[in-house]
Design an enzyme around this catalytic site. Structure first.
Site, PDB file in Angstrom:
ATOM      1  N   GLU A 119      42.951  45.662  37.689  1.00 12.83           N
ATOM      2  CA  GLU A 119      41.856  46.139  36.841  1.00 12.83           C
ATOM      3  C   GLU A 119      41.194  47.418  37.380  1.00 12.83           C
ATOM      4  OE1 GLU A 119      40.280  42.164  34.667  1.00 12.83           O
ATOM      5  OE2 GLU A 119      39.790  42.275  36.791  1.00 12.83           O
TER       6      GLU A 119
HETATM    7  C1  ACM Z   1      42.538  39.217  38.021  1.00 15.26           C
HETATM    8  O1  ACM Z   1      42.317  38.161  37.397  1.00 15.26           O
HETATM    9  N1  ACM Z   1      41.855  40.309  37.737  1.00 15.26           N
HETATM   10  C2  ACM Z   1      43.563  39.302  39.038  1.00 15.26           C
END
Ligand code: ACM
Length: 638
Positions: free
Chosen positions: A323
């Protein structure tokens, strides 16, 4: 007249009926989670651990661990002997198929022998023996037994080398004691890696000597604005050593270049604009990034990784990499192409969320990518695998322990869907991602993110029973995969968790054995009425509190003593929570707990309380604390 009398007699007869405790059936040799590879019961043979038994072990720490476990609840001396013990742990003579993690268990009428090639194998054999003993073996206080084990032979070894759990200690900080308890619990299911998510936007949880503000500033809060916390190096090493004593390797994660607000708030120079942002206590993702074009960032990362590697006997340093939406794709690749060699240069292998397999990121020797997507194909994973990476499978819609079980689960999130036990169990890690061969799968991991997870009870509720489901996917051969067989074995873990004080989710998909059930209508009542004018209750009726403050239901519960979970089944059709105080032997253990609305007076819910009972008879009283009375009460279970 006659029919009215008959009705009264029926009601009185009903009052005398107590639901029969459904005896937990004695363990059969294969009643183990994860289910073993090969089980050959010896019909009619059982072993019973007696007070004069002895233990011998070719591996001192495993022998000591087993002796300590068995002494607590049996009260037997169980001395460690150098000659062959009644229970013998041998580093010789095992079936060669057991490999480096497996074991062979032989139970005869007079002896228990565990053979393995390694201490890890012996430890795994001990976990199987533990599950074949009655649940009371988990008691912290002496219980009467008998301590019987079914006879026969088990030969057992894992499908995958890596069977992990992850705990996010960044969103909410969790104490060393909580982590040790979690380690003890996951060890029972042959989990051999614990991944600690040590940093995120909301907190930095490990002391780094060269960058002290990471802990003192970055560790000073958490989601919701609480005090947060961090581990000193000594505390962290204590966790690592404790895990090692349970054959569990810690995988530390410092998430980067995104998920870094706590670090950015601690050191202004890590930000492109040279300004430290405020600490963050919300739950958004994807807004933060280290300034990947600044040289000081690489000095920082190298220093952090160096200190982390020095605390890490295990093979992996996890660099996160998920992310990173605030980092451009080219800067993300350039950043990882500098950071990955730092990790291999420290003698460790790179582990990261599967996003690190993005094109432009170079291969790295021994690299492991952790799949956390919700799809069944992923180009970052196939790209990394084509470069030689191995994969740990954590599909968020199957393996994420922070997802709600159902829409009515209070804790957890639901962005990846609801994950009931059958969903957590119902996938094949070796054949899940298209274009990824089972030979590329290193194993499985069940992550527990903690945006909504604050207490140890919260952890237990989300992990049990799903963690054992993921553990079985990681250990047992796919040929054994069978939901009906699994849920029957899982049900037998319930009484064990009750003894261990694990606040597990009583999934309605599983027929949990009831240890003892005490119907409310057969309890001592004060100012409360027994009613039958509803549906869904058990027994002949339930207690409908009169509208009087102080109305109570009082049960007499015989117990061997010790930590126990009490389950109270109730219904509350109002939207206003109706509080009850619960007293154990005159001491209030729960003060005006809200027995939350269940939405309907015919909709029953179970509330679990962790209490300590004394040996012998205990008096448990649930008292209505409002003028409106309390919820309807159906039964108490222990
Ligand atoms: C995640 O759930 N961002 C690895």
């Amino acid at each position: 007249m006659f029919s009215r009398l008959a009705a009264v007699l029926v009601l009185l007869a009903g009052l005398l009926v107590v639901a029969e405790p459904q005896a937990a059936t004695a363990a059969a040799l294969g009643d183990v989670v994860p289910v073993p590879v090969s089980v050959q019961p010896a019909s009619g043979v059982t072993f019973t651990l007696a007070s004069g038994a002895t233990i011998s072990s070719d591996d001192t720490s495993t022998g000591d661990y087993l002796a300590a476990l068995l002494r607590r609840s049996t009260g037997y001396a169980l001395p460690i002997t150098s000659s062959a013990g009644t229970i013998a742990l041998l580093l010789s003579g095992a079936d060669p198929n057991v490999g480096s993690q497996g074991y062979q268990l032989d139970v005869t009428a007079t002896s228990v022998t565990i053979r393995a090639q390694t201490a890890t194998g012996l430890f795994n054999g001990v976990q199987t023996l533990r599950q074949l003993l009655p649940p009371a073996i988990e008691s912290a206080t002496v219980r009467p037994g008998p301590w019987t084990v079914p006879g026969g032979r088990i030969v057992d070894y894992p499908r995958f080398a890596y069977r992990g759990a992850m705990l996010d200690v960044a969103r909410h900080f969790h104490s060393v004691a909580t982590i040790k308890n979690y380690i003890d619990r996951i060890a029972l299911y042959k989990i051999n890696y614990l991944h600690l998510h040590l940093s995120d936007d909301q907190g930095w949880r490990i002391v780094i000597d060269a960058w002290p503000r990471l802990a003192t500033v970055g560790g000073s809060t958490q989601v919701g604005g609480g005090a947060g916390g961090y581990y000193t190096k000594a505390q962290y090493q204590d966790i690592v050593a404790y895990a090692a004593s349970r054959q569990i390797t810690i995988v530390p994660e410092i998430d980067m270049p995104g998920h870094t607000n706590a670090a950015l708030a601690s050191y202004a120079e890590l930000n492109c604009n040279g300004t430290a942002p405020p600490l963050y206590t919300g739950t958004d993702v994807g807004f933060s990034t280290l300034c990947t074009t600044k040289e000081v960032v690489y000095t920082f990362v190298s220093g952090v990784l160096g200190e982390l590697a020095a605390l890490t006997p295990g093979p992996y340093l996890h660099l996160g990499g998920d992310e990173a939406s605030a980092t451009s794709a080219s800067q993300y690749a350039a950043f990882l192409n500098r950071v990955q060699p730092m990790i291999t240069g420290l003698g460790k292998a790179v582990m990261g969320w599967h996003n690190i397999g993005a094109s432009g990121v170079n291969a790295s020797a021994g690299r492991v990518v952790q799949f956390w997507g919700t799809t069944t194909s992923d180009s970052s994973v196939t790209n990394a695998v084509s470069q030689g990476a191995k994969v740990v499978m954590s599909p968020a819609n199957k393996a994420y322990l922070d997802m709600k079980y159902t829409s009515s689960t209070t804790l957890g999130q639901s962005w990846a869907g609801f994950i009931e036990v059958q969903t957590a169990y119902g996938w094949n890690p070796g054949a899940y991602l298209s274009g990824v061969a089972s030979s590329a799968i290193l194993g499985v991991e069940a992550p527990l993110w903690t945006e909504t997870i604050v207490t140890e009870d919260n952890i237990e509720f989300m992990a049990f029973p799903r963690l054992p489901a993921i553990a079985e996917l990681g250990w047992s051969p796919w040929s054994t995969h069978d939901w009906n067989a699994f849920k029957a074995r899982l049900a037998q873990q319930g009484p064990r968790w009750d003894v261990m004080g694990i606040a597990y989710y009583h999934s309605p998909q599983v027929s949990w054995p009831v240890t003892n059930r005490y119907e409310a209508e057969s309890a001592t009542l004060s100012q409360a009425a027994v009613a039958t004018n509803h549906t869904g209750f058990s027994g002949s009726g339930f207690v409908d509190y009169a509208n009087v403050t102080g109305s109570y239901v009082q049960w007499s519960v015989t117990s061997p003593g010790g930590a126990t979970s009490l389950k109270i089944r109730y219904a509350n059709g109002t939207t206003t929570n109706r509080p009850m105080d619960v007293f154990v032997n005159g001491t209030k253990v729960v003060s005006a707990t809200s027995f939350n609305g269940t939405g309907n007076w015919d909709t029953w819910a179970t509330k679990t309380l962790s209490v300590t009972l004394t040996a012998g008879t205990n008096t448990i009283r649930a008292v209505a604390t409002t003028a409106n009375g309390g919820p309807n009460v159906d039964y108490l279970e222990t």
